[in-house]
Enzyme design. Sequence first.
Site, mmCIF file in Angstrom:
data_model
loop_
_atom_site.group_PDB
_atom_site.id
_atom_site.type_symbol
_atom_site.label_atom_id
_atom_site.label_comp_id
_atom_site.label_asym_id
_atom_site.label_seq_id
_atom_site.Cartn_x
_atom_site.Cartn_y
_atom_site.Cartn_z
ATOM 1 N N ASP A 40 0.818 -1.225 0.000
ATOM 2 C CA ASP A 40 0.000 0.000 0.000
ATOM 3 C C ASP A 40 0.846 1.268 0.000
ATOM 4 O O ASP A 40 0.472 2.276 0.594
ATOM 5 C CB ASP A 40 -0.961 0.026 1.211
ATOM 6 C CG ASP A 40 -1.743 -1.269 1.328
ATOM 7 O OD1 ASP A 40 -2.289 -1.703 0.310
ATOM 8 O OD2 ASP A 40 -1.766 -1.843 2.428
ATOM 9 N N LYS A 99 1.755 2.139 -5.136
ATOM 10 C CA LYS A 99 2.364 1.613 -6.366
ATOM 11 C C LYS A 99 1.507 1.909 -7.592
ATOM 12 O O LYS A 99 2.027 2.111 -8.674
ATOM 13 C CB LYS A 99 2.555 0.087 -6.256
ATOM 14 C CG LYS A 99 3.657 -0.312 -5.297
ATOM 15 C CD LYS A 99 3.917 -1.800 -5.324
ATOM 16 C CE LYS A 99 2.888 -2.617 -4.610
ATOM 17 N NZ LYS A 99 2.804 -2.452 -3.164
ATOM 18 N N GLY A 116 -4.319 -5.063 -4.870
ATOM 19 C CA GLY A 116 -5.428 -4.272 -5.403
ATOM 20 C C GLY A 116 -4.982 -2.856 -5.638
ATOM 21 O O GLY A 116 -4.344 -2.274 -4.782
ATOM 22 N N HIS A 117 -5.262 -2.350 -6.811
ATOM 23 C CA HIS A 117 -5.049 -0.923 -6.984
ATOM 24 C C HIS A 117 -5.971 -0.339 -8.032
ATOM 25 O O HIS A 117 -6.562 -1.041 -8.831
ATOM 26 C CB HIS A 117 -3.583 -0.584 -7.237
ATOM 27 C CG HIS A 117 -3.022 -1.200 -8.455
ATOM 28 N ND1 HIS A 117 -2.088 -2.190 -8.434
ATOM 29 C CD2 HIS A 117 -3.271 -0.940 -9.747
ATOM 30 C CE1 HIS A 117 -1.787 -2.521 -9.659
ATOM 31 N NE2 HIS A 117 -2.482 -1.783 -10.468
ATOM 32 N N GLN A 127 2.076 -6.303 -2.947
ATOM 33 C CA GLN A 127 2.405 -6.268 -1.512
ATOM 34 C C GLN A 127 3.702 -5.472 -1.284
ATOM 35 O O GLN A 127 3.979 -4.571 -2.037
ATOM 36 C CB GLN A 127 2.511 -7.683 -0.905
ATOM 37 C CG GLN A 127 1.174 -8.419 -0.830
ATOM 38 C CD GLN A 127 0.839 -9.167 -2.110
ATOM 39 O OE1 GLN A 127 1.669 -9.848 -2.668
ATOM 40 N NE2 GLN A 127 -0.379 -9.039 -2.578
HETATM 41 P P1 IMP Z 1 -2.434 -13.008 2.301
HETATM 42 O O1 IMP Z 1 -1.523 -12.466 1.262
HETATM 43 O O2 IMP Z 1 -3.894 -12.887 1.934
HETATM 44 O O3 IMP Z 1 -2.072 -14.408 2.712
HETATM 45 O O4 IMP Z 1 -2.275 -12.111 3.634
HETATM 46 C C1 IMP Z 1 -1.080 -12.144 4.402
HETATM 47 C C2 IMP Z 1 -0.711 -10.742 4.902
HETATM 48 O O5 IMP Z 1 -0.369 -9.912 3.811
HETATM 49 C C3 IMP Z 1 -1.844 -10.015 5.641
HETATM 50 O O6 IMP Z 1 -1.281 -9.222 6.666
HETATM 51 C C4 IMP Z 1 -2.428 -9.122 4.568
HETATM 52 O O7 IMP Z 1 -3.079 -7.987 5.120
HETATM 53 C C5 IMP Z 1 -1.165 -8.726 3.821
HETATM 54 N N1 IMP Z 1 -1.429 -8.350 2.421
HETATM 55 C C6 IMP Z 1 -1.715 -9.174 1.394
HETATM 56 N N2 IMP Z 1 -1.867 -8.463 0.253
HETATM 57 C C7 IMP Z 1 -1.640 -7.179 0.575
HETATM 58 C C8 IMP Z 1 -1.605 -5.966 -0.198
HETATM 59 O O8 IMP Z 1 -1.799 -5.940 -1.424
HETATM 60 N N3 IMP Z 1 -1.320 -4.826 0.490
HETATM 61 C C9 IMP Z 1 -1.042 -4.837 1.826
HETATM 62 N N4 IMP Z 1 -1.068 -5.936 2.580
HETATM 63 C C10 IMP Z 1 -1.350 -7.105 1.960
#
Ligand code: IMP
Length: 432
Positions: free
Chosen positions: A13, A16, A40-41, A226
């Site tokens: 976040d 990007k 997501g963006h 991420q």
């Molecule tokens: P997962 O990727 O759904 O397994 O989530 C694992 C961790 O990564 C959690 O803390 C989510 O909030 C974080 N996370 C996953 N995708 C994103 C993203 O696009 N932005 C920020 N945090 C993310």
Amino acid sequence: MTNVVVIGSQWGDEGKGKIVDWLSERADIVVRFQGGHNAGHTLVIDGVSYKLSLLPSGVVRPGKMAVIGNGVVVDPHALIAEMGRLKDQGVDVTPENLRIAENATLILSIHRELDGMREDAASNSGTKIGTTRRGIGPAYEDKVGRRAIRVMDLADLDALDAKVDRILTHHNALRRGFGAPEVEHSAIMEELTSIADRVLPFMDSVWRLLDKERRKGSRILFEGAQGSLLDIDHGTYPFVTSSNTVAGQAAAGSGMGPGSLGYILGITKAYTTRVGEGPFPTELTDEIGQFLGERGHEFGTVTGRKRRCGWFDAALVRQSVATNGITGIALTKLDVLDGIDELKICVGYKLDGQEIDYLPAAQAAQARVEPIYITLEGWKESTVGARRWADLPAQAIKYVRQVEELIGAPVALLSTSPERDDTILVTDPFED
Ligand code: IMP
């Protein structure tokens, strides 16, 4: 001219979307190399807003090729739904502008369900990760466990039977443990056959495609999702995502050798946020944290969750500069700091009476560290929309210079509002 890898240098976040959008206009090919639809963006092009989760940004721009690399976990239902939403907005996603690696892993309903069951169970025991519940982790586990169903398996339905058997033996054992009903073989076969015709036309050998394009001199943009502190190896484990999010993964997750990756651009927010659980040494639970969240619109694009906010942590970003090999950063959301009297930057930590300049790897130590701050004077003037250094107050420039010095990387771009053109360009990463 070079290729460019964009990665987040914090916990995701970082903003990007806007930078990737700006770069994708200059690129020929845009490649995703890890993660899935947990990202997501929003892209705003000519006043139209497009929400992307799994598809690479290039897909909304005519004449660009979007590529989903082997390092991505692909939920075919999410893919089809996202293509449908774009079609409603007049964007046709066809094999002309999207290719999906034949060796990419599929996310199935059993992965999504397992993600949810685990998080629910963990909520009761206090060990929740706070995942996006999209099945990302369970799909990567099956990939590493060598029982995943991959995109190319959709083309060989005869061989699929045995593969579904294998994956279900594993999942049904887990489901029994959670007290969930077992899944029938026929249900998964049906799920796969129902989407095969929609996915297969996009299937390609991505390493060959990229090799050809690289030789032709195409500009390739690698779009990370991420952030580096959510990396499965280098992040704040176990509060991380399930893929490598660092720049090196652009090579492994696409099949293009690391020597051709080029400029590594680390997107870096002028303060820090994180969603979900896990350590966050500079977190602010006071009114300044509240202010940053409100001014910065810090709500997750995928889950809508409120993001935790805190001061800029230079020790962490310095670590990301090292683990990614960052060439330069794009500093975003500087304007969110406008009007704060005093700004703090974390330069290291105190751990059990010792001063250290990096975040220790152990979970217990990460939870115990206390940030060491330097304090800088803030600025009263607005920096929103600044497009030249001369538009910035002296204290804001001082803040940026201090960040550069502490993290050991230069600012290549400075973003001062969500608008595309509100950017100070120091170095064009494609021309570096
Ligand atoms: P997962 O990727 O759904 O397994 O989530 C694992 C961790 O990564 C959690 O803390 C989510 O909030 C974080 N996370 C996953 N995708 C994103 C993203 O696009 N932005 C920020 N945090 C993310």
